[in-house]
Write a protein that holds these residues in place. Structure first.
Motif, PDB file in Angstrom:
ATOM      1  N   ILE A  11      23.875 -14.054 -38.174  1.00  0.00           N
ATOM      2  CA  ILE A  11      22.912 -13.125 -38.449  1.00  0.00           C
ATOM      3  C   ILE A  11      21.952 -13.333 -39.482  1.00  0.00           C
ATOM      4  O   ILE A  11      22.575 -13.601 -40.539  1.00  0.00           O
ATOM      5  CB  ILE A  11      23.560 -11.579 -38.765  1.00  0.00           C
ATOM      6  CG1 ILE A  11      24.558 -11.155 -37.642  1.00  0.00           C
ATOM      7  CG2 ILE A  11      22.585 -10.573 -38.982  1.00  0.00           C
ATOM      8  CD1 ILE A  11      25.583  -9.780 -37.997  1.00  0.00           C
ATOM      9  N   PHE A  12      20.769 -13.475 -39.330  1.00  0.00           N
ATOM     10  CA  PHE A  12      19.634 -14.055 -40.083  1.00  0.00           C
ATOM     11  C   PHE A  12      18.629 -12.926 -40.643  1.00  0.00           C
ATOM     12  O   PHE A  12      18.539 -12.022 -39.752  1.00  0.00           O
ATOM     13  CB  PHE A  12      19.050 -15.119 -39.351  1.00  0.00           C
ATOM     14  CG  PHE A  12      19.713 -16.418 -39.170  1.00  0.00           C
ATOM     15  CD1 PHE A  12      20.063 -17.222 -40.425  1.00  0.00           C
ATOM     16  CD2 PHE A  12      20.207 -16.687 -37.922  1.00  0.00           C
ATOM     17  CE1 PHE A  12      20.901 -18.476 -40.052  1.00  0.00           C
ATOM     18  CE2 PHE A  12      20.783 -17.846 -37.637  1.00  0.00           C
ATOM     19  CZ  PHE A  12      21.319 -18.641 -38.592  1.00  0.00           C
ATOM     20  N   LEU A  13      18.511 -12.941 -41.901  1.00  0.00           N
ATOM     21  CA  LEU A  13      17.366 -12.033 -42.236  1.00  0.00           C
ATOM     22  C   LEU A  13      16.134 -12.809 -42.690  1.00  0.00           C
ATOM     23  O   LEU A  13      16.251 -13.743 -43.717  1.00  0.00           O
ATOM     24  CB  LEU A  13      17.831 -11.398 -43.435  1.00  0.00           C
ATOM     25  CG  LEU A  13      16.879 -10.461 -44.199  1.00  0.00           C
ATOM     26  CD1 LEU A  13      16.163  -9.221 -43.156  1.00  0.00           C
ATOM     27  CD2 LEU A  13      17.718  -9.610 -45.305  1.00  0.00           C
ATOM     28  N   GLY A  14      14.987 -12.517 -41.890  1.00  0.00           N
ATOM     29  CA  GLY A  14      13.750 -13.471 -42.561  1.00  0.00           C
ATOM     30  C   GLY A  14      12.339 -12.589 -42.142  1.00  0.00           C
ATOM     31  O   GLY A  14      12.726 -11.394 -42.389  1.00  0.00           O
ATOM     32  N   TRP A  15      11.586 -13.186 -41.773  1.00  0.00           N
ATOM     33  CA  TRP A  15      10.377 -12.621 -41.929  1.00  0.00           C
ATOM     34  C   TRP A  15       9.471 -12.971 -40.516  1.00  0.00           C
ATOM     35  O   TRP A  15       9.245 -14.030 -40.136  1.00  0.00           O
ATOM     36  CB  TRP A  15       9.276 -13.177 -43.003  1.00  0.00           C
ATOM     37  CG  TRP A  15       9.918 -12.699 -44.260  1.00  0.00           C
ATOM     38  CD1 TRP A  15      10.806 -13.422 -45.385  1.00  0.00           C
ATOM     39  CD2 TRP A  15       9.818 -11.387 -44.841  1.00  0.00           C
ATOM     40  NE1 TRP A  15      11.148 -12.590 -46.250  1.00  0.00           N
ATOM     41  CE2 TRP A  15      10.641 -11.495 -46.235  1.00  0.00           C
ATOM     42  CE3 TRP A  15       8.994 -10.430 -44.717  1.00  0.00           C
ATOM     43  CZ2 TRP A  15      10.656 -10.455 -47.390  1.00  0.00           C
ATOM     44  CZ3 TRP A  15       9.180  -9.101 -45.724  1.00  0.00           C
ATOM     45  CH2 TRP A  15      10.055  -9.039 -47.017  1.00  0.00           C
TER      46      TRP A  15
ATOM     47  N   LYS B 180       4.538  -6.164 -37.518  1.00  0.00           N
ATOM     48  CA  LYS B 180       5.566  -5.430 -37.161  1.00  0.00           C
ATOM     49  C   LYS B 180       7.064  -6.046 -37.406  1.00  0.00           C
ATOM     50  O   LYS B 180       7.051  -7.448 -37.255  1.00  0.00           O
ATOM     51  CB  LYS B 180       5.528  -4.798 -35.815  1.00  0.00           C
ATOM     52  CG  LYS B 180       4.380  -4.104 -35.390  1.00  0.00           C
ATOM     53  CD  LYS B 180       4.195  -3.846 -33.998  1.00  0.00           C
ATOM     54  CE  LYS B 180       3.943  -4.881 -32.941  1.00  0.00           C
ATOM     55  NZ  LYS B 180       3.875  -4.719 -31.500  1.00  0.00           N
ATOM     56  N   SER B 181       7.888  -5.042 -37.555  1.00  0.00           N
ATOM     57  CA  SER B 181       9.185  -5.871 -37.886  1.00  0.00           C
ATOM     58  C   SER B 181       9.983  -5.547 -36.558  1.00  0.00           C
ATOM     59  O   SER B 181       9.519  -4.858 -35.641  1.00  0.00           O
ATOM     60  CB  SER B 181      10.063  -5.061 -38.874  1.00  0.00           C
ATOM     61  OG  SER B 181       9.472  -4.865 -40.221  1.00  0.00           O
ATOM     62  N   GLU B 182      11.005  -6.585 -36.474  1.00  0.00           N
ATOM     63  CA  GLU B 182      11.684  -6.586 -35.102  1.00  0.00           C
ATOM     64  C   GLU B 182      13.074  -7.207 -35.234  1.00  0.00           C
ATOM     65  O   GLU B 182      13.358  -7.809 -36.174  1.00  0.00           O
ATOM     66  CB  GLU B 182      11.014  -7.447 -34.014  1.00  0.00           C
ATOM     67  CG  GLU B 182      10.506  -8.980 -34.527  1.00  0.00           C
ATOM     68  CD  GLU B 182      10.028  -9.784 -33.346  1.00  0.00           C
ATOM     69  OE1 GLU B 182       9.914  -9.394 -32.184  1.00  0.00           O
ATOM     70  OE2 GLU B 182       9.117 -10.454 -33.972  1.00  0.00           O
ATOM     71  N   VAL B 183      13.841  -7.036 -34.289  1.00  0.00           N
ATOM     72  CA  VAL B 183      15.195  -7.639 -34.338  1.00  0.00           C
ATOM     73  C   VAL B 183      15.284  -8.196 -32.782  1.00  0.00           C
ATOM     74  O   VAL B 183      14.922  -7.791 -31.980  1.00  0.00           O
ATOM     75  CB  VAL B 183      16.266  -6.584 -34.278  1.00  0.00           C
ATOM     76  CG1 VAL B 183      17.675  -7.277 -34.451  1.00  0.00           C
ATOM     77  CG2 VAL B 183      16.284  -5.693 -35.597  1.00  0.00           C
ATOM     78  N   ILE B 184      15.718  -9.661 -32.999  1.00  0.00           N
ATOM     79  CA  ILE B 184      15.979 -10.441 -31.920  1.00  0.00           C
ATOM     80  C   ILE B 184      17.379 -10.722 -31.614  1.00  0.00           C
ATOM     81  O   ILE B 184      18.149 -11.175 -32.722  1.00  0.00           O
ATOM     82  CB  ILE B 184      15.109 -11.766 -31.933  1.00  0.00           C
ATOM     83  CG1 ILE B 184      13.651 -11.528 -32.104  1.00  0.00           C
ATOM     84  CG2 ILE B 184      15.444 -12.636 -30.811  1.00  0.00           C
ATOM     85  CD1 ILE B 184      12.845 -12.904 -32.565  1.00  0.00           C
ATOM     86  N   GLY B 185      18.023 -10.546 -30.472  1.00  0.00           N
ATOM     87  CA  GLY B 185      19.461 -10.605 -30.233  1.00  0.00           C
ATOM     88  C   GLY B 185      20.100  -9.674 -30.642  1.00  0.00           C
ATOM     89  O   GLY B 185      21.414  -9.710 -30.866  1.00  0.00           O
ATOM     90  N   ALA B 186      19.867  -8.434 -30.813  1.00  0.00           N
ATOM     91  CA  ALA B 186      20.480  -7.229 -31.288  1.00  0.00           C
ATOM     92  C   ALA B 186      21.772  -6.909 -30.526  1.00  0.00           C
ATOM     93  O   ALA B 186      22.711  -6.371 -30.925  1.00  0.00           O
ATOM     94  CB  ALA B 186      19.582  -6.024 -31.500  1.00  0.00           C
TER      95      ALA B 186
END
Length: 501
Positions: A307-311, A316-322
């Motif tokens: 799980i990565f935290l990036g920019w 807009k913020s988003e989550v990929i692979g949730a």
């Protein structure tokens, strides 16, 4: 003639095409909600989308509508034969006060999706929301139906940081520093004595961004998540960590930072130094410099997907692979979950410099990650202006002579507070004293007025007063005991402190 608003409808249709309507995911509509929220000029979490096969399903689905946020409900109808019945179900929901506005989407015979019906509570006429819904109607080439309200049992209240009727009185330079910090930095810390309105000021900034995002170099309004850390916090609460799921397996559970990013809400850490943030920030040190960090794995398996935290590249913020975070999703370790904070995402903190003597201080490394904006004690003139604002908003105005004496006493008390070096107390509690005075039972004498002031002061400031050492109490007493301030009510106050220690 070409429809000038065809692009907006196509963007919504494309966003819906990307949604797996049968997925159990609670975030499947995130991108669609972003697009619709932008069109109606609302924060994303004030728009809520559901999908129905049959109109009868709506009653159960809307129970999950965020009661204190949603202003617009989007209902996606999968079955064309259910469109009319669903519109009627939504009409009943609006008339009962469920949400102020709703829009229905159905499949377009030519392909994709189209909006077919837009409605709003009739009582919203003339409001800001009415103007926003009217603008949306123009963009979607729809007419707005105004739904009359039925008798209601209750209407859910909203939650807010704001106190818009009593805006803070602070100097222009401090406001300029705060605006510049929010516009240019991802993390902003407001530092100052208790009672100076740091948390309210964050709310005022959020209001300003919502009203004119371009003034902050932004493109949209942003909602927020407020949490108050405490000394029990670890990295699990702030960032996330392993927890046991309902199948008794270890799974990653997102913390507040990841939760706020997933919902594209700004995060406010109120009274941040009540937790040892130096200890629990861990990988956030590196992340706040603009880098990507690993914050965990989706399960307890050391080979599980990271799980990565990036920019993100956009606002807009988003989550990929949730979907990998769900316990029912197979994980072969070849995927990854990416939490990406948008360029407009912000982390706020408020820091009580007085309590720093008793709780936690920020280290230099963490301090460098935040833009620090000092929120100082207002001047006596500023306090008097704020007090005047409060007095002018009382339901029943005080008599002129009572108000003048009240202002004089509170000014002297405020000056005494400001003179306590290292133990200053802001004006918040003093500004609430006018509300304690019952205008229907006004004090008949100066002595009775001072009794009321002392009572309200004890309720709002007593716990702080009880923490002061003898020297500080003596310093305050010299001023408070003056006949023109509290007189003998100071002795009454001091006598009550034993029960608050």
């Amino acid at each position: 003639m070409t429809d000038p608003h065809a692009g907006e409808a196509e963007e919504l249709s494309a966003a819906l095409d990307d949604v797996d309507l049968d997925s159990p995911s609670t975030t499947k509509f995130a991108e669609f909600e972003y697009v619709l929220a932008a069109l109606v000029h609302l924060p994303r979490n004030q728009v809520y989308a559901v999908a129905v096969n049959r109109a009868a399903e709506l009653a159960a689905l809307v129970k999950s509508v965020p009661a204190n946020h949603a202003l617009v409900l989007a209902v996606v109808v999968k079955d064309a034969d259910q469109v009319k019945a669903t519109q009627e179900a939504v009409r009943r929901y609006l008339s009962s006060g469920g949400v102020p506005a709703a829009v229905v989407f159905e499949r377009d015979p030519a392909g994709g999706w189209r909006s077919s019906w837009l409605a709003m509570e009739a009582e919203q006429a003339g409001s800001d929301l009415a103007a926003q819904v009217s603008s949306l109607a123009t963009q979607l080439s729809l007419q707005v139906e105004h739904v009359e309200a039925r008798e209601r049992v209750r209407k859910w209240p909203g939650r807010s940081l704001r106190a818009a009727e009593h805006p803070l009185v602070i100097d222009d330079r401090t406001r300029r520093m705060l605006r510049g910090a929010v516009a240019s930095r991802s993390a902003v810390m407001l530092v100052g004595p208790p009672g100076t309105g740091k948390t309210q000021l964050v709310g005022e900034v959020i209001d300003e961004v919502a009203g004119a995002p371009a003034n902050y170099g932004m493109t949209m309004a942003h909602d927020y998540l407020v949490v108050t850390p405490d000394e029990s916090w670890s990295a699990r609460e702030l960032v996330g960590g392993e927890t046991v799921d309902d199948t008794s397996k270890l799974r990653f559970s997102p913390g507040y930072v990841l939760e706020a990013i997933a919902e594209d809400r700004w995060l406010v850490l109120d009274e941040a130094n009540r937790a040892d943030l130096d200890r629990i920030f861990s990988g956030l040190f590196t992340w706040l410099t603009g880098n990507t960090v690993t914050v965990g794995r989706v399960s307890g398996d050391p080979k599980a997907s990271p799980i990565f935290l990036g920019w993100a590249d956009g606002p807009k913020s988003e989550v990929i692979g949730a979907e990998l975070l769900r316990s029912d999703t197979p994980d072969d370790g070849q995927g990854a979950v990416h939490y990406l904070a948008g360029k407009e995402w912000r982390l706020f903190g408020t820091y009580n410099a007085v309590d720093a003597q008793r709780v936690f201080r920020f280290g230099l490394a963490l301090g460098r990650r935040f833009a620090h904006v000092p929120i100082e004690m207002p001047t006596v003139e500023g306090f008097t202006q704020a007090l005047g604002n409060r007095l002018s908003n009382l339901p029943t105005p005080l008599e002129d002579s009572v108000q003048a004496e009240l202002v004089s006493v509170l000014q002297r008390i405020y000056q005494a507070h400001a003179g306590l070096s290292g133990m200053e107390m802001g004006p918040a509690a003093l500004l609430s004293i006018p509300e304690y005075l019952d205008a229907k039972d006004l004090p008949l004498s100066s002595a009775e007025l001072r009794q009321r002031i002392a009572e309200s002061y004890l309720m709002g400031m007593g716990t702080w007063l009880a923490t002061l050492d003898d020297n500080a109490l003596e310093q305050l007493g010299r001023e408070f005991q003056r006949p023109e301030v509290l007189g003998d009510q100071w002795d009454w106050l001091v006598g009550k402190l034993g029960g608050l220690r």
